[in-house]
Write an enzyme that holds these catalytic residues in place. Structure first.
Site, mmCIF file in Angstrom:
data_model
loop_
_atom_site.group_PDB
_atom_site.id
_atom_site.type_symbol
_atom_site.label_atom_id
_atom_site.label_comp_id
_atom_site.label_asym_id
_atom_site.label_seq_id
_atom_site.Cartn_x
_atom_site.Cartn_y
_atom_site.Cartn_z
ATOM 1 N N ASP A 1 6.711 1.689 6.314
ATOM 2 C CA ASP A 1 5.140 1.332 6.011
ATOM 3 C C ASP A 1 4.573 2.468 5.167
ATOM 4 O OD1 ASP A 1 2.627 0.322 6.642
ATOM 5 O OD2 ASP A 1 2.501 1.181 8.496
ATOM 6 N N HIS B 1 4.613 3.918 12.687
ATOM 7 C CA HIS B 1 3.378 5.051 12.609
ATOM 8 C C HIS B 1 3.958 6.516 13.476
ATOM 9 C CE1 HIS B 1 -0.033 2.127 11.655
ATOM 10 N NE2 HIS B 1 0.853 2.397 10.800
ATOM 11 N N HIS C 1 0.776 -1.348 -0.019
ATOM 12 C CA HIS C 1 0.081 0.160 -0.161
ATOM 13 C C HIS C 1 1.003 1.360 0.088
ATOM 14 C CE1 HIS C 1 0.330 1.040 4.416
ATOM 15 N NE2 HIS C 1 0.525 -0.166 4.601
ATOM 16 N N GLU D 1 4.508 -5.846 3.723
ATOM 17 C CA GLU D 1 4.272 -4.842 5.015
ATOM 18 C C GLU D 1 5.579 -4.347 5.700
ATOM 19 O OE1 GLU D 1 2.390 -2.875 6.199
ATOM 20 O OE2 GLU D 1 0.495 -3.203 5.789
ATOM 21 N N GLU E 1 -4.963 1.163 2.844
ATOM 22 C CA GLU E 1 -4.746 0.167 3.787
ATOM 23 C C GLU E 1 -4.823 0.758 5.121
ATOM 24 O OE1 GLU E 1 -2.787 -2.468 6.709
ATOM 25 O OE2 GLU E 1 -2.004 -0.424 6.387
ATOM 26 N N GLU E 2 -4.303 2.007 5.316
ATOM 27 C CA GLU E 2 -4.479 2.535 6.740
ATOM 28 C C GLU E 2 -5.779 2.958 7.066
ATOM 29 O OE1 GLU E 2 -1.871 2.178 8.640
ATOM 30 O OE2 GLU E 2 -0.143 2.055 7.578
#
Length: 938
Positions: free
Chosen positions: A251, A385, A239, A312, A285-286
């Site tokens: 990510d 994140h 993603h 991922e 995706e998030e």
């Protein structure tokens, strides 16, 4: 030479003389006579040497090296140090093997071409260029933002350039040269851009979430040998969007860059002969896996996909890991990669729900019924994140590791695996890598047979006397295991009482330092209490080592009965302990001993060699995964206790034969070891809690901030929350109070779940401090009318999101009320609508989860410039005027890198959020956004 041999043999059995155990004379059968012979031989040889050496001076003293002196003066201590040194060496070796990454390949022409095959090689430098552009030049790529659109345009442009490059290279290869060299043509390069609306149910963290998406974008590339290959395909997925507050280098820009590099390489190689490769660059995706759901449920290629490889990233270093797999053939395909790293323990751990995370793999399995592999970068997830997920933090060699593995996997699946009839799903597969050298895999049925055979071996060893345990010894091992698990809880309680919760957090190894000593002291204390004074030390050793064998045999039997694939790990302990006991038996028999009443020193090295080495290999993965995870599992989580128990388990599992070894020198020696461990534990507590902070720049505390405007009440509030059980520093709260000249009010997340609805269902983990920003805005505005007005500031919000009802009707006979809910939210993203109702039907393409009154939460995410959605709803009402009460939360598009916040209409440049971001401490990672909330009765 004979004297040296005699001295060496005497040193080997020196513990029989220098011991504080009164029954040490029974350590081995005929031990005293053996030592007497050694002494006689040694003395005669010394006399011979004295007479034969003309330079020998009778009055001189024999010189000994430091190790000999230590062995002579402190034999017990020497034996402990030698064995512990061996174990430390194993741990160090495991560390070197575990963390070694391949050498990156640069983008220079000479490096990217394989000199043997003449084909393009995977280049880490090429990947990093893509990662840097996506994470630094574009930045935060949240679904629905301008940066989201910019990323789509960038990927489409780059993929078109790769297609043109492949076509140019293909044109250079004439049909004659292809026929002459026997080399196939380059693959056909197809490309799609999919935009779609849809819905799905996403249950997560014990919450039911109804997901809707609008204008969700996917970019798809297919490399194929032609119509035959088009029938069956392997899907590779990554993603390109990011979560709130992160530029997403690993990510998930890294996997995106890896897929781009694979396309560059494979589009300029002869086409794979059996199956096509489909590359999905998914844009959501998030937002809870909307884009992958869109592809697998509605794209034209969905019916051709037979298997999936999901890529991922949740860390920034170390090797990538295979942590989910649901097919034996796919696991066997993974065994072909150059650097395999994975274990079924990850599969089992992830399926428990302990790991509060999820991937697109779920959508492909649930809606596409696919088999496949879920691979991720997972080490150093402290930066996952956060604003620090950048290329600079990504370890050198990591992209090369992930890329070469993925390239080998895709090539094998596209060229050699028959996917015509699909692959059968199963989780009854055991797999694990052997120190990254190769992957072992076999069925659960085979595992059961192996475990039964191993259990039979244990029974035989007990029957013939190779293994000699007792109820007392078995009880001591069992209680040692329990005590190793529970005794670290005392330290966890202590650090919480001292206000130092999560002091072990800043490094993955610190839990071992903080909780390890007391765990070891606890299990050794049980051994001290169960030490049989009536038996020799050797008998205590043998009984305890045999009890370790029986303990793991019983544990293996239970885990196998429960069909836990991770039982292979327990079987390893059983196997190597059994091998060690057999070795001990053979060694003593070779020495002419008639009865096995002890344990030879080399037995411990045999028992520990591979077992401890492999446990260290697994332990690094476990601690690398779990310790950083505790920084984002919620304020109410018992993080200290979780890590304490995990550390206790690891201390026991690191080297169970140590329990037997602890009896070797008697009770007094064991008491000194326990006292030393407790002393170390006390020192660690005193020094560690005084000097170590739970957070630092590269291991930050996660804070969330939202400027929250309530259109119903007129309030303008700043929420600051944290997401772990560690201390929330009062000085920081005081500092924020001084920034806005207001007092903070504490609000519990469990008591006020609606405060953070914008990020539902993650809101349940957040406790907040709330600051009223209205006085600050009035004080700093350049608009005199606004400064002197008493009207709510929310009246100045331009084009706020709204809910309106259309096509309303009521059926008096059925008691059902119908309506179309229309939401308009120009310049807002990620709306969350919640209501309570007994819903009968709706327009979402999923079943109504309850036939009774239920609390519904509907999250919607849309692509760039999406400004609304609609939902048809039918629910049971008490009459035509029984309106539906809804709460709508919407997130502003600003706040994701380029624009920090949106000002009120006519207020001027005030910068409430900018001020908070600027004042962020260096040991804090801040995720920030602005949102509005309002209530409607439709």
């Amino acid at each position: 030479m004979a004297s040296l041999a005699g001295a060496a043999l005497k040193q080997r059995h020196i513990t029989l003389i220098k011991t504080d155990d009164p029954d040490a004379k029974h350590h081995y059968t005929n031990g005293i006579s053996l030592l007497s012979e050694i002494d006689t031989l040694s003395s005669s040889d010394e006399r011979l040497c004295k007479h034969s050496d003309p330079k020998h001076k009778p009055s001189g003293k024999t010189r000994k090296n430091p190790l000999q002196l230590l062995q002579h003066r402190h034999p017990n201590l020497t034996a402990w140090f030698l064995y512990m040194g061996f174990l430390v060496a194993l741990g160090f070796l495991a560390f070197q093997i575990h963390y070694t990454l391949p050498t990156p390949v640069s983008s220079e022409q000479g490096d990217t071409i394989d000199p043997v095959k003449g084909q393009y090689r995977f280049s880490e430098e090429n990947v990093r260029k893509i990662v840097r552009h996506m994470s630094e030049d574009i930045g935060y790529r949240v679904v629905g933002t301008e940066q989201d659109q910019e990323t789509q345009e960038y990927l489409i442009r780059e993929l078109k350039a790769l297609k043109e490059q492949a076509q140019r290279q293909s044109a250079k290869r004439s049909a004659a040269s292809i026929q002459e060299n026997g080399v196939g043509a380059f693959p056909k390069f197809d490309m799609w851009v999919q935009m779609n609306d849809g819905s799905h149910q996403f249950d997560f963290m014990s919450k039911v979430v109804m997901k809707m998406y609008t204008n969700m974008t996917n970019i798809i590339v297919r490399l194929s040998c032609g119509p035959e290959c088009d029938k069956n395909s392997v899907l590779l997925n990554a993603h390109y969007d990011t979560t709130l507050g992160s530029p997403g280098a690993v990510d998930d820009a890294l996997p995106v860059g890896v897929m781009m590099e694979l396309i560059r390489i494979l589009s300029q190689r002869p086409a794979l002969k059996k199956n096509s490769l489909v590359f999905l660059f998914n844009g959501g995706e998030e937002s809870l896996q909307d884009a992958s759901h869109s592809f697998i449920t509605s794209h034209e290629l969905k019916s051709t996909v037979r298997a999936v490889i999901n890529l991922e990233g949740c860390g920034t270093s170390g090797p990538e890991i295979l942590f989910q797999a649901n097919s034996r053939p796919m696991i066997e395909a993974y065994s072909k990669v150059p650097y395999p790293h994975g274990t079924v323990m990850g599969n089992d751990l992830f399926s428990t729900g302990i790991i509060l995370s999820d991937t697109d793999f779920r959508q492909f399995v649930e809606y596409g019924n696919l088999t496949g592999l879920d691979m991720a970068v997972y080490k150093n997830s402290y930066l996952y994140h956060t604003h620090l997920d950048i290329d600079e933090q990504m370890e050198r060699g990591l992209p090369q590791h992930l890329g070469e593995n993925t390239l080998a996997l895709a090539t094998y699946l596209g060229d050699q695996v028959d996917l015509g009839e699909g692959l059968e799903q199963t989780k009854d597969v055991v797999y694990y890598d052997f120190f990254g050298l190769f992957l072992v895999s076999y069925s659960m049925k085979t595992a059961i047979r192996l475990h039964v055979a191993l259990g039979a071996l244990v029974v035989i060893s007990l029957a013939v006397g190779i293994s000699q345990t007792s109820v007392r010894a078995f009880a001591s091992v069992l209680l040692s295991f329990v005590t190793a698990l529970l005794s670290p809880l005392l330290v966890a309680f202590t650090i919480q009482a001292l206000g130092k919760s999560m002091v072990w957090f800043p490094h993955e190894y610190l839990p071992v330092v903080f909780f390890g000593p007391i765990g070891a002291a606890g299990m050794f204390s049980i051994q001290l209490a169960f030490h049989n004074k009536k038996a020799s030390s050797g008998e205590n050793e043998l009984h305890t080592l045999s009890a370790v064998q029986v303990f793991y045999t019983i544990a293996m039997a239970f885990a196998t009965y429960m069909r836990i694939a991770s039982s292979y790990f327990i079987a390893m302990y059983c196997l190597f302990t059994s091998v060690a006991l057999l070795f001990n038996y053979k060694l003593m028999k070779a020495q002419g001993k008639t009865g096995i009443k002890g344990v030879e020193p080399m037995t411990y090295y045999v028992a520990s060699g591979i077992q401890t080495l492999y446990l260290s290999h697994l332990g690094f993965s476990l601690f690398d995964m779990i310790v950083p995870l505790t920084g984002r599992i919620g304020v109410d989580s018992p993080a200290d206790y979780i890590i304490a128990i995990m550390t206790g388990f690891s201390v026991f599992s690191f080297n169970p034969p140590m329990l037997a070894f602890s009896h070797r020198f008697g009770r007094a020696s064991l008491q000194r070891v326990i006292v030393a461990l407790l002393g170390v534990q006390l020192a660690v507590l005193l020094i560690g809690t005084a000097l170590i902070s739970p957070y630092d720049t590269l291991h930050p505390k996660r804070l969330f901030a939202q400027h929250f405007r309530n259109l119903t009440s007129g309030e303008s509030l700043l929420y600051v929350a944290h997401a772990d059980a560690g201390p929330f520093y009062s000085p920081y709260v005081t500092h924020v109070e001084s920034l806005y000249d207001t007092k903070a009010v504490f609000r519990s997340g469990s008591d006020n779940p609606g405060d953070w609805n914008a990020i539902y269902p993650f809101n349940q983990f957040l406790d907040s401090y709330v600051f009223d920003t209205t006085p600050y805005i009035r004080k700093h505005t350049t608009n005199a009318t606004l400064a002197n007005s008493d009207a709510p500031l929310t009246e100045l919000i331009r084009t706020p999101p709204k809910l309106i009802a259309e096509n309303v009707s009521y059926n008096a006979e059925t008691g059902l009320r119908k309506l179309t809910i229309l939401c308009t939210h120009p310049s807002y993203i990620w709306t969350v609508t919640s209501f309570d109702a007994e819903v009968v039907s709706w327009s979402m393409d999923l079943k109504v989860p309850s036939k009774e009154k239920f609390h519904y939460v509907v999250r919607n995410a849309g692509g760039y410039m999406t400004d609304g959605w609609k939902l048809d709803l039918e629910y049971r009402a008490n009459g035509p005027d029984d309106k539906l009460h809804l709460e709508l939360t919407a997130m502003e598009t600003e706040g994701f890198g380029k624009d920090v916040e949106r000002e009120l209409e006519g207020s001027g440049d005030i910068g409430v959020m900018r001020k908070l971001v600027k004042a962020r401490p260096s040991d804090v990672s801040l995720t920030y956004f602005s949102a509005v909330i309002s209530n409607f009765d439709l």
